[in-house]
Scaffold this active site. Structure first.
Site, short mmCIF file in Angstrom:
data_model
loop_
_atom_site.label_atom_id
_atom_site.label_comp_id
_atom_site.label_asym_id
_atom_site.label_seq_id
_atom_site.Cartn_x
_atom_site.Cartn_y
_atom_site.Cartn_z
CB CYS A 75 -0.87 -0.04 1.26
SG CYS A 75 -1.87 1.43 1.52
CB CYS A 181 -3.28 3.89 -5.25
SG CYS A 181 -4.55 3.00 -4.30
N1 DGL Z 1 -3.87 0.46 -1.86
C1 DGL Z 1 -3.70 1.68 -1.10
C2 DGL Z 1 -2.52 2.46 -1.70
O1 DGL Z 1 -1.69 1.87 -2.39
C3 DGL Z 1 -5.05 2.28 -1.00
C4 DGL Z 1 -5.17 3.50 -0.24
C5 DGL Z 1 -6.35 3.73 0.65
O2 DGL Z 1 -6.65 2.91 1.50
O3 DGL Z 1 -6.91 4.83 0.53
O4 DGL Z 1 -2.33 3.63 -1.49
#
Ligand code: DGL
Length: 251
Positions: A75, A181
């Site tokens: 993430c 993301c």
């Molecule tokens: N997959 C997360 C990222 O790479 C998602 C972000 C979120 O939870 O807003 O930033």
């Protein structure tokens, strides 16, 4: 104490990190993985930083209690908020994500680079430092709400969201789109449809998998047996686990 046959923990605020997990399993097929989606607290990217740091600490405590030998923060948002702090506190190898702005800059042909990520990722010092170094021609494009559309598998809405956000740009002048993301990686087929064919679409997944392999090798933690996978969530498993399995097949 974990040893080289212990699992590798991988986590995200939800199912986005499954795109990273697919790459990790391809690169390291003899490792056991434990994936944790913090769906109960998602999204991270539109919440206050301290709140997200608290959630990430909770997930780390859980993974450490499961005796993992390393953690991949799959993430970008959680990496930006917590990776440096956690590395200073823990001896465990921690591998994070970084928007693929450097490879985009290296392949830029004088045009623009659009960096899609959560508002928090784009605001925090980690991305700001990357932008200082490789940001020529780059435009940060915060996408609040877009991860939620991936969680809901609302792909028609995601297509409209992206089309609206790209209206401000002349796409013939864009060289690359960076998926900063991990959720957005699942929108690659839609992006390929709506972007002109010359636009490169880049994510950081392969780089993260290579980095994990390097770190495990350096610490003599590579396994030569295994290959299992556990999928867990702080949300409703009856709803989330089938979604994780569907996305893993696609990753
Ligand atoms: N997959 C997360 C990222 O790479 C998602 C972000 C979120 O939870 O807003 O930033």
């Amino acid at each position: 104490m974990p040893d080289r046959f212990s699992p590798i923990g991988v986590f995200d605020s939800g199912v986005g990190g499954i795109s990273v997990l697919g790459e990790l399993r391809r690169t390291l097929p003899r490792e056991d993985f434990l994936y944790f989606g913090d769906n109960l607290h998602a999204p991270y990217g539109t919440k206050p930083e301290q709140e997200v740091l608290g959630y990430v600490r909770g997930v780390m405590d859980y993974l450490i209690a499961q005796d993992v030998k390393a953690v991949v923060i799959a993430c970008n948002t959680a990496t930006s908020v917590a990776a440096a702090t956690l590395r200073a506190e823990l001896d465990l190898p921690i591998i994070g994500m970084e928007p693929a702005l450097k490879p985009a800059a290296e392949q830029r042909r004088g045009g623009q680079i659009l960096v899609l990520a959560t508002p928090m990722t784009l605001r925090l010092p980690k991305f700001q430092a990357l932008y200082q170094r490789y940001g020529e021609g780059a435009h940060p494009l915060p996408c609040p709400g877009l991860m939620d559309l991936v969680e809901q598998q609302a792909f028609d809405q995601a297509r409209r969201y992206l089309q609206e956000h790209f209206l401000a740009y002349d796409l013939s002048q864009v060289d690359a789109v960076v998926l900063g993301c991990t959720h957005y990686v699942f929108l690659r087929p839609i992006l390929q449809e709506i972007l002109p064919p010359h636009v490169l679409i880049l994510d950081g997944n392969a780089g993260t998998a290579r980095q994990l392999a390097r770190v495990l090798e350096q610490r003599d933690l590579l396994s030569d047996r295994g290959g299992s996978l556990r999928l867990e969530t702080s949300g409703d498993p009856a709803q989330i686990r089938p979604l994780m399995e569907t996305l893993l097949a696609r990753a």
